[in-house]
Scaffold this active site. Structure first.
Site, mmCIF file in Angstrom:
data_model
loop_
_atom_site.group_PDB
_atom_site.id
_atom_site.type_symbol
_atom_site.label_atom_id
_atom_site.label_comp_id
_atom_site.label_asym_id
_atom_site.label_seq_id
_atom_site.Cartn_x
_atom_site.Cartn_y
_atom_site.Cartn_z
ATOM 1 C CG HIS A 6 -4.099 14.827 -1.321
ATOM 2 N ND1 HIS A 6 -3.639 13.529 -1.474
ATOM 3 C CD2 HIS A 6 -3.134 15.475 -0.621
ATOM 4 C CE1 HIS A 6 -2.443 13.415 -0.905
ATOM 5 N NE2 HIS A 6 -2.123 14.589 -0.388
ATOM 6 C CG HIS A 8 -0.107 18.668 0.961
ATOM 7 N ND1 HIS A 8 -0.726 18.343 2.139
ATOM 8 C CD2 HIS A 8 0.091 17.493 0.289
ATOM 9 C CE1 HIS A 8 -0.913 17.017 2.184
ATOM 10 N NE2 HIS A 8 -0.435 16.489 1.067
ATOM 11 N NE ARG A 71 7.130 21.844 2.619
ATOM 12 C CZ ARG A 71 8.316 21.245 2.820
ATOM 13 N NH1 ARG A 71 8.698 20.272 2.008
ATOM 14 N NH2 ARG A 71 9.108 21.636 3.784
ATOM 15 C CE1 TYR A 194 5.449 11.721 1.580
ATOM 16 C CE2 TYR A 194 4.035 12.497 -0.182
ATOM 17 C CZ TYR A 194 4.853 12.759 0.892
ATOM 18 O OH TYR A 194 5.062 14.063 1.278
ATOM 19 C CG HIS A 223 -0.270 9.274 -2.407
ATOM 20 N ND1 HIS A 223 0.046 9.055 -1.084
ATOM 21 C CD2 HIS A 223 -0.100 10.606 -2.607
ATOM 22 C CE1 HIS A 223 0.401 10.201 -0.515
ATOM 23 N NE2 HIS A 223 0.319 11.153 -1.412
ATOM 24 C CD GLU A 284 0.335 14.674 -2.803
ATOM 25 O OE1 GLU A 284 1.062 14.703 -1.800
ATOM 26 O OE2 GLU A 284 0.200 13.646 -3.508
#
Length: 340
Positions: A6, A8, A71, A194, A223, A284
């Site tokens: 994960h 971006h 993103r 999110y 997440h 992330e």
């Protein structure tokens, strides 16, 4: 090997965002004819955007490869129409492809889909095929709420989504369920929207028989699964009350969770509740929470550190989390055969 599932491109050269601003401004002109145009970004600018950020952190934290996508907050599918989203998504995905060409041993691509509120997900298939077949991407990010916090689309289990799922199964690519920016003032983007999206998707999966129709379809809920691991008993109980099969039977061959959880107790809870076979390592970085935790002196998103600190997870299970499960969930992941 440590594979971060994960990541971006949050540090892309400024020309990308400047192009987006011009595109949005042009929407106010009724006479404007949409045009994709070009970005004017050279390879050295891409290198500079990564060397002091993602690549630096990979080296410092011991990550070998990052599965990289545009993103998430920038997807903003609620802006404009399907042409707006198509041009924007193409540019974003082409930037990811260029990153992967420049650093083939450090990044592998996942695409942004050109979703737009009220437009059939079938509209996304050409871009998904382009990214997989031409760029060698191994997955996609799927936004369950293109409206940006108002949840106007059917649930992910509705047949409205089926044409896209059929193509995903054909191409053997999973989707990370990932909302984008929130334009609803009730929901902070990363702190509420999110997590709402993660939790909502899981409950939708419980309530329907999507995986009976698509037994090989796979989703990653990021997440840490939102609120799901913390309320695992609630979801088991709800499934039981609704006469649904046990969660292990209903979902756990198709739904996976990442480790974007930014404190030690949260990671430990995730690993105690969710089987190791269903967890993929992720950070992330550089993303939603970039600061240093004053309680530990380390970055919140240095998630490998949390897993390393747990002595009751076996070496075999840690290997599944760090790299084994990625190769199971992303069948196209192969460092020697990925197309460049």
């Amino acid at each position: 090997m440590i594979i971060d599932c994960h990541g971006h491109y949050t540090t892309a050269p400024k020309q990308l965002e400047e192009w987006r601003k011009r595109q949005i401004a042009a929407l106010e002109d009724a006479k404007h004819v949409p045009s994709k145009g070009s970005l004017g970004i050279d390879d050295d600018e891409i290198r500079a955007s990564l060397e002091g950020a993602q690549l630096k952190l990979q080296r410092e934290r011991g990550t070998d490869i990052t599965i990289f996508s545009p993103r998430a907050m920038g997807m903003s599918h609620h802006i404009g129409d399907e042409t707006t989203s198509r041009h924007w998504s193409e540019h974003c995905n082409e930037m990811i492809h260029r990153v992967c060409v420049l650093y083939p041993e450090k990044f592998v691509g996942v695409c942004q889909l050109p979703q737009s509120p009220g437009v059939s997900p079938k509209n996304c298939i050409p871009e998904l095929e382009r990214c997989v077949k031409e760029f060698g991407f191994i997955g996609c990010n799927l936004n369950p709420d293109p409206s940006g916090g108002y949840w106007k689309e059917p649930p992910l289990t509705d047949k409205w989504w089926y044409p896209l799922y059929e193509k995903m199964v054909e191409l053997e690519v999973p989707a990370m369920v990932h909302v984008s920016a929130s334009c609803n003032p009730n929901f902070h983007g990363t702190g509420a929207h999110y997590i709402n999206g993660d939790t909502t998707a899981f409950m939708q999966f419980i309530m329907a028989d999507l995986f009976r129709d698509f037994p090989t379809l796979k989703f990653i809920i990021p997440h840490g699964g939102g609120a799901v691991p913390y309320h695992w008993g609630r979801y088991r109980g709800l499934a039981q009350d609704m006469k649904r099969p046990p969660l292990k039977e209903l979902l756990m061959s198709n739904v996976f969770f990442d480790t974007c959880v930014y404190h030690q107790p949260g990671i430990e809870l995730l690993l105690k509740v969710i089987p190791a076979d269903n967890i993929l390592f992720a950070s992330e970085m550089v993303g939603a929470v970039k600061g240093v935790d004053p309680e530990t002196g380390f970055n919140y998103d240095d998630t490998k550190r949390y897993i390393d600190a747990i002595d009751w997870v076996s070496k075999a299970d840690k290997e599944k989390i760090f790299h084994g499960n990625v190769k199971k969930v992303y069948p196209r992941f192969n460092t020697k055969s990925r197309k460049r």
